[in-house]
Structure formats: structure tokens, C-alpha cells
Scaffold this motif. Structure first.
Motif, PDB file in Angstrom:
ATOM      1  N   TRP A 242      -3.209   4.080 -10.079  1.00 24.99           N
ATOM      2  CA  TRP A 242      -3.891   2.720 -10.159  1.00 24.99           C
ATOM      3  C   TRP A 242      -4.103   2.329  -8.605  1.00 24.99           C
ATOM      4  O   TRP A 242      -3.220   2.326  -7.956  1.00 24.99           O
ATOM      5  CB  TRP A 242      -3.042   1.729 -11.066  1.00 24.99           C
ATOM      6  CG  TRP A 242      -3.653   0.413 -11.000  1.00 24.99           C
ATOM      7  CD1 TRP A 242      -4.585   0.003 -11.743  1.00 24.99           C
ATOM      8  CD2 TRP A 242      -3.009  -0.754 -10.450  1.00 24.99           C
ATOM      9  NE1 TRP A 242      -4.924  -1.426 -11.326  1.00 24.99           N
ATOM     10  CE2 TRP A 242      -3.908  -1.855 -10.507  1.00 24.99           C
ATOM     11  CE3 TRP A 242      -2.142  -0.775  -9.255  1.00 24.99           C
ATOM     12  CZ2 TRP A 242      -3.732  -2.842  -9.828  1.00 24.99           C
ATOM     13  CZ3 TRP A 242      -2.198  -1.928  -8.482  1.00 24.99           C
ATOM     14  CH2 TRP A 242      -2.849  -3.161  -8.806  1.00 24.99           C
ATOM     15  N   LEU A 308     -10.084  -3.240 -15.521  1.00 24.79           N
ATOM     16  CA  LEU A 308     -10.720  -1.985 -15.471  1.00 24.79           C
ATOM     17  C   LEU A 308     -11.219  -1.614 -16.984  1.00 24.79           C
ATOM     18  O   LEU A 308     -11.863  -0.503 -17.117  1.00 24.79           O
ATOM     19  CB  LEU A 308      -9.154  -1.033 -15.539  1.00 24.79           C
ATOM     20  CG  LEU A 308      -8.717  -1.017 -14.043  1.00 24.79           C
ATOM     21  CD1 LEU A 308      -7.297  -0.363 -14.204  1.00 24.79           C
ATOM     22  CD2 LEU A 308      -9.402  -0.375 -13.012  1.00 24.79           C
ATOM     23  N   TRP A 363      -5.258  -5.893 -16.868  1.00 26.76           N
ATOM     24  CA  TRP A 363      -5.757  -4.725 -16.176  1.00 26.76           C
ATOM     25  C   TRP A 363      -6.630  -5.039 -15.011  1.00 26.76           C
ATOM     26  O   TRP A 363      -7.510  -4.331 -15.078  1.00 26.76           O
ATOM     27  CB  TRP A 363      -6.407  -4.057 -17.453  1.00 26.76           C
ATOM     28  CG  TRP A 363      -5.603  -3.975 -18.468  1.00 26.76           C
ATOM     29  CD1 TRP A 363      -4.346  -3.294 -18.729  1.00 26.76           C
ATOM     30  CD2 TRP A 363      -5.991  -4.350 -19.782  1.00 26.76           C
ATOM     31  NE1 TRP A 363      -4.107  -3.530 -20.057  1.00 26.76           N
ATOM     32  CE2 TRP A 363      -5.042  -4.138 -20.891  1.00 26.76           C
ATOM     33  CE3 TRP A 363      -7.297  -5.016 -20.167  1.00 26.76           C
ATOM     34  CZ2 TRP A 363      -5.003  -4.671 -22.035  1.00 26.76           C
ATOM     35  CZ3 TRP A 363      -7.324  -5.474 -21.609  1.00 26.76           C
ATOM     36  CH2 TRP A 363      -6.175  -5.152 -22.492  1.00 26.76           C
ATOM     37  N   GLY A 365      -8.459  -4.676 -11.747  1.00 23.60           N
ATOM     38  CA  GLY A 365      -8.700  -3.537 -10.816  1.00 23.60           C
ATOM     39  C   GLY A 365      -9.366  -3.839  -9.475  1.00 23.60           C
ATOM     40  O   GLY A 365      -9.251  -3.259  -8.426  1.00 23.60           O
TER      41      GLY A 365
END
Length: 371
Positions: A242, A308, A363, A365
Motif C-alpha cells: 500500500w 482504493l 481505504w 489511497g
């Protein structure tokens, strides 16, 4: 004669005074739902002119307003049913239309009843995340709210003389005790559904939460989730792979280890959902404004947060300036001292004060500085 008396007493409760008494409560509930709905809509989809002025305080603001919205909406169910029962004979009177004016009045009542029933039904099933219709819930619920309020105002204007005549109980009212029993029963029903559902929003009532769709304190890590990592297609996310991309005048990329090396801050903030549930937690992570300053963002800039997940209506959200630069707005890495679970947005999620839960992006990103 004894057999006719109960039927006659029931018929005598289908009158203007009973309808007015219940209508007062119903109207107050509609006003509360409409005002809190305006607040929710403004925080979720604010117009451009409002973005720089969205409040971040009180931090519990959205939790209280949305909890009140859903609790009041549920309380409207018994009120609406009793109101319709009280006016039922007039709804099905024959002939249905006696004049042009009467036809217009009947049409307005039909719109009012239809909008009220549909609005309450849509809101109720939304709390259970059940969507048996092909249209999006939120814009339809929003549009129907305006129809309902407009129809209510028109109905009040048309019925103003009747409402004024029956607003207060008259001393010589022979139906007082019977009506009082009906209203007490209605009040009891409202109290029961409120006490057994409002605990999903108001912690002091949580032990009484028997009918609410969610019980926040019984959820994983103490906070419910609406969308799991599996549903978002991120169940197999590998922490070592990640990366957080921060896009601005001085862009940079961080690994999870690098993010953990930055100064960490903890804030106790609630997460509140449009469905009515809410829960507070201790969130730990990096302040978003620290990331913005490192990226060279100009003071007062807005921020776009990109998840994400590849699909979903809220995979992208925007942090308006008051939230983006607030000291309590975090890119959270831990909840209640523990690493975020995949369902709670591992490895990083947004948490900000006085903000709808659907916009607390999981999540994360990429964070983009906007002009």
C-alpha cells in the motif's frame, strides 16, 4: 342499544377535533424531520458557496441532528397511522367529488397522504439498508420531502378555519375522556418505538435498543460498518504494497511504515450514519493538515480524498477547507488503540468532526490538494 354504543363512540372519534389533536404532533414531527434533513443534505452535498463555511463544531453536531431525524421519522409511523384512522371516513366519503373546489381539496389531500406514506416508508426501510426499488434513495427522499412540506402547508392553509376552531379542547366537550384515551395510547406508542430504537443514536438509551436495526456497541471494534472490505473488493489488500499518494505543489508518497513514523494524534470523535446509528471512538493517526502543509498546499485549500475501492457512490469525497485544516481531522490508522480492521478501512481512513459517516472515506489511497 348496548351493541350500537361502542360503534357510535368509535365513529364520534373520527372528527375534526381528534384529527387536529393528532395533527399537531404530526406537524411538529414533520418540521423536525424537514429541518434536520436540510442539515444532513447540506453537509453531504453542500453547494459551492457553502463549502468554505461548513461548521466542524460541535463535533457531535451531525450525530445529534441525524439521530433526531431518524428517531422522529420512526415516531411519525404511529402518528401517521392514527391520523389516517381519524380521518378515514372523510377519505372514502361518497360522492368523492362534489364541486371544483372540493376536487382541488381532495387532490391536495391525495398528494399529502401519498407523499407522507411514501416518505416515511422510504426512510424506515433505509434504516435497515433494504432497497427494493430501482431508483436512488437519497435524491428521491430529498425531493419527496419538499413535496410533503408543500402539501402540508397547502393543507393547513385550506383547513385553517377547522384547525383554529378545534385547536383547544372545549370545556363542554363530551368526548373528552374517549379522545384522551386515544391520545394517551398514541403517545404511549410513540414513546415505545422511540425508546426501543433511539438507542442506536443516543448512548443513554442503548440498553433499551430492541427494535433498532443496529446496536453500535455490539459491532466489531465498537463501530458498525456499512460496506465491508470484501464488498469493496479490498479483502486481500497487502499492507506492504500500500502507498499513500499526496498530490499538491510538493507531491510525495508514503508507505504505511512511513506514515506511522509521522507525529501521531488521537481524537475522540463520533461516526454517524444517515441510517441513524452512531458511535464514538478514539481515533489515532496523522493530522490531514500536517500532510497538506508538507505538500505545500495553500492555506484554505480544499482536498479530494480518493479510496482504493474501484466502485461505489462514495469512493471519492471532498474535504472542505474547515474540515481539511481542522486539528481534529485525521488520516486514522488505529481505532481505540488497535490497528484498523479491513472492514474499518485498513490501512488508513478519514475521520473528521461533524461530518456524515458516508463521507469518512475508508481505504484511502490518494489525497489531492484542490485549487
Amino acid at each position: 342499544m348496548p351493541e350500537e354504543a361502542p360503534a357510535r363512540d368509535r365513529a364520534r372519534l373520527h372528527d375534526a377535533r381528534t384529527a387536529t389533536a393528532v395533527g399537531r404532533w404530526l406537524g411538529a414531527g414533520v418540521v423536525v424531520c424537514f429541518v434536520t434533513g436540510l442539515i444532513s443534505h447540506g453537509l453531504q452535498t453542500p453547494p459551492d458557496w457553502l463549502m468554505p463555511h461548513l461548521p466542524t463544531r460541535p463535533v457531535q453536531g451531525y450525530r445529534v441532528s441525524q439521530g433526531l431525524h431518524v428517531a422522529t421519522g420512526i415516531a411519525l409511523v404511529p402518528l401517521l397511522l392514527v391520523k389516517l384512522w381519524a380521518v378515514r371516513p372523510k377519505l372514502f366519503a361518497w360522492p368523492p367529488v362534489r364541486s371544483v373546489r372540493h376536487a382541488a381539496e381532495r387532490a391536495s389531500v391525495a398528494v399529502l397522504v401519498s407523499a407522507a406514506l411514501l416518505e416515511v416508508f422510504l426512510g424506515l426501510v433505509n434504516t435497515a439498508q433494504w432497497y427494493p426499488w430501482p431508483f436512488p434513495f437519497r435524491p428521491v427522499h430529498w425531493a419527496l420531502a419538499w413535496v410533503l412540506v408543500g402539501a402540508t402547508l397547502l393543507h393547513v392553509a385550506v383547513k385553517a378555519p377547522d384547525i383554529a376552531a378545534h385547536w383547544r379542547r372545549q370545556p363542554a366537550d363530551p368526548l373528552g375522556p374517549d379522545r384522551r384515551s386515544l391520545l394517551l395510547g398514541t403517545g404511549a406508542a410513540v414513546g415505545v418505538v422511540t425508546l426501543t430504537t433511539a438507542g442506536q443514536s443516543f448512548p443513554p438509551l442503548r440498553r433499551l435498543t430492541l427494535l433498532a436495526p443496529r446496536r453500535p456497541d455490539a459491532s466489531a471494534q465498537g463501530v458498525p460498518v456499512n460496506r465491508t472490505a470484501a464488498e469493496a473488493g479490498l479483502a486481500g489488500l497487502v499492507a506492504a504494497e500500500w502507498r499513500l499518494e499526496v498530490v499538491g505543489p510538493r507531491p510525495f508518497v508514503l508507505t504505511l511504515a512511513g506514515l506511522n513514523e509521522l507525529p501521531q494524534h488521537t481524537a475522540r470523535l463520533p461516526i454517524a450514519c444517515v441510517e441513524g446509528w452512531s458511535a464514538s471512538a478514539d481515533w489515532t493517526g496523522v493530522r490531514v493538515r500536517d500532510l497538506l502543509e508538507r505538500a505545500g498546499a495553500p492555506a484554505g485549500a480544499s482536498v479530494r480524498v480518493v479510496s482504493l475501492q474501484s466502485r461505489g457512490g462514495y469512493r471519492v469525497s471532498e474535504l472542505p477547507p474547515p474540515h481539511a485544516w481542522d486539528a481534529l481531522t485525521l488520516l486514522a490508522l488505529r481505532i481505540n488503540g488497535r490497528e484498523l480492521s479491513p472492514d474499518h478501512g485498513f490501512p488508513a481512513r478519514i475521520i473528521a468532526p461533524n461530518r456524515p459517516g458516508v463521507l469518512q472515506t475508508k481505504w484511502v489511497g490518494r489525497i489531492e490538494v484542490l485549487s
